[in-house]
Design an enzyme around this catalytic site. Sequence first.
Site, PDB file in Angstrom:
ATOM      1  N   GLU A   1       0.837  -1.248   0.234  1.00 50.72           N
ATOM      2  CA  GLU A   1      -0.045  -0.161   0.041  1.00 50.72           C
ATOM      3  C   GLU A   1       0.835   1.186  -0.213  1.00 50.72           C
ATOM      4  O   GLU A   1       0.440   2.289  -0.638  1.00 50.72           O
ATOM      5  CB  GLU A   1      -0.887   0.011   1.372  1.00 50.72           C
ATOM      6  CG  GLU A   1      -1.859  -1.233   1.164  1.00 50.72           C
ATOM      7  CD  GLU A   1      -2.854  -1.149  -0.054  1.00 50.72           C
ATOM      8  OE1 GLU A   1      -3.219  -0.124  -0.613  1.00 50.72           O
ATOM      9  OE2 GLU A   1      -3.465  -2.287  -0.482  1.00 50.72           O
TER      10      GLU A   1
ATOM     11  N   ASP B   1       4.015  -4.136  -5.756  1.00 48.86           N
ATOM     12  CA  ASP B   1       4.588  -5.534  -5.348  1.00 48.86           C
ATOM     13  C   ASP B   1       6.063  -5.356  -5.358  1.00 48.86           C
ATOM     14  O   ASP B   1       6.555  -5.819  -4.179  1.00 48.86           O
ATOM     15  CB  ASP B   1       3.918  -6.611  -6.042  1.00 48.86           C
ATOM     16  CG  ASP B   1       2.572  -7.057  -5.929  1.00 48.86           C
ATOM     17  OD1 ASP B   1       1.957  -6.553  -4.973  1.00 48.86           O
ATOM     18  OD2 ASP B   1       2.100  -7.842  -6.764  1.00 48.86           O
TER      19      ASP B   1
END
Length: 413
Positions: free
Chosen positions: A279, A360
Site C-alpha cells: 500500500e 508489489d
Amino acid sequence: MTKIDTNYYFWFILAAVIGIFLIEVISNIFNLRALSPNLPKEFNGLINDETYRKSQNYTRISTRFSLIQSTFSLLILLVFWLAGGFHFLDQWIRNFELGSITSGLLLITALLAANYVLLLPFSLYDTFVIEEKFGFNKSTLSTFFFDQLKGLILGALIGLPLLAVLLYLFEHLQYAWLWGWMTVTLFSLALTYIAPTWIMPLFNKFTPLEDGELKQSIITIAQKCDFPLKEVMVMDGSKRSSKSNAFFTGFGNNKRIVLFDTLIDKHSTDELVGVLAHEIGHYQMRHLLQSMITGFITTGILFFALGLFLNNSSLFAAFGVKSTSVYLSLIFFSLLFQPFNTVLSVLSNIRSRQHEYQADAYAAEVTGTPGDLAQALKKLSKDNLSNLSPHPLYAFLHYSHPPVLKRIAALRK
Ligand code: ZN
C-alpha cells in the site's frame, strides 16, 4: 403516439449496448471454460480439494448470476426505449409545468429510482443467498436495510444539488462544458477530502489499532519508507463480510492506514507488513495522484463531448422524443458514450495492473522478504475463494489486479 426514428444514432447506440453485452457474455463463458480441475502447484498444501472445488463453484454461481442480471438490465432498457418510455415519461413530467431544472431532477430521479427498485432483488439475492451459501455474508437484514437507506439519503444529498447545478450551467452559460467540468472536479475533490471523516464512519466503525507487536512493526515499516503515517485504524469489515482488505486514506501528512479486522485475524505480522508495504508503494509511486489526474482529463473529454451533443434533435429522435431538453440530453449522451466508457475502463484496468506490479516490487524491495507478501496474497485468494485460473481475455477486460499466480511469479523474480 411516439415514433422512434431509426437513424444513425439509433443504430449506433443499439449496436453498442448489444455489442457490450455480447463481449460480457463471451468473456464470461471463456472464463468458465478456463476453470481447471487441477489445483495450481503454487497452492499445494494451502488449499485442499474441497476448498478448491468450492472456489470454482463460487466462480460458476456468481458468473451465472451476473449474466442473468445483465440480461435483465439489457431487456428492461430495450423494452423501455423501443416502447417510447422516454417520450411518455417526459410528457408526464412536463404536464406538471415545474420549470426545466425541477423537471430534470424529477425525471432523472424517477429513472434512477426505477432502476434501483428493479435491481434490489438481485442485490438481496446476491448477499443473502450466494454470499451466504459460501460463508461470506455476515450482514443481517437490518444492516443491509440501513446501508441501503444511508446510501440513498447520501446519494440524494450529494447527487441532487450537483445535478441541479449542472442542469443550470448547461441551460444558462456559454462554455457550460468547461464550467461543468470544473464543478464536478471540485465536487469530487471535496468528497474525497470529507469521505474518511464524514462518510465512511456512517457505514463502519474505525478504532485505533491497539499497541503491540503489529502496531510496532507497522510504525517501523512506515518510517523505513518515509511514509507520513498518522494513525493505524481497524475497520469492522466483519460486520458485513468475511472478505478482507486494507487501504489508506487522508491527504498530505495526515495519512491513516486502515486494516479490516478480518485481515488482521487471518494473517501473521510479517504478512501484514508485506501488505502494508505494498500500500505504501502505491503512495510512494504516486499512483493515486496519477489516477486523479487521468480522471480529471477524462471528465474534461466527457463534458466537452456532452457539449457537442446537447439538445441534438437527431439523437432525441432516436429515442422518440420531439422536444429537446438538457436533462434528457444527459441520459441520451450517457448511452451514446457507453462504448467510449467501456474502452476507458479497460484502459484504466491495464494501468491499475501495472501499478499493482510496481507496488508489489516496491514491497519486495523494502521488506527484503517478498515471500511474506506472496504468502499473504495466497491466503487472501484462498479466503476470498478467488478464481486462480481466470481466462486471459476476462482478466484483460475486468481485472484491476493481475491474476494472483502472475503476481506471485513476479514477486519471486
Ligand atoms: Zn495494490
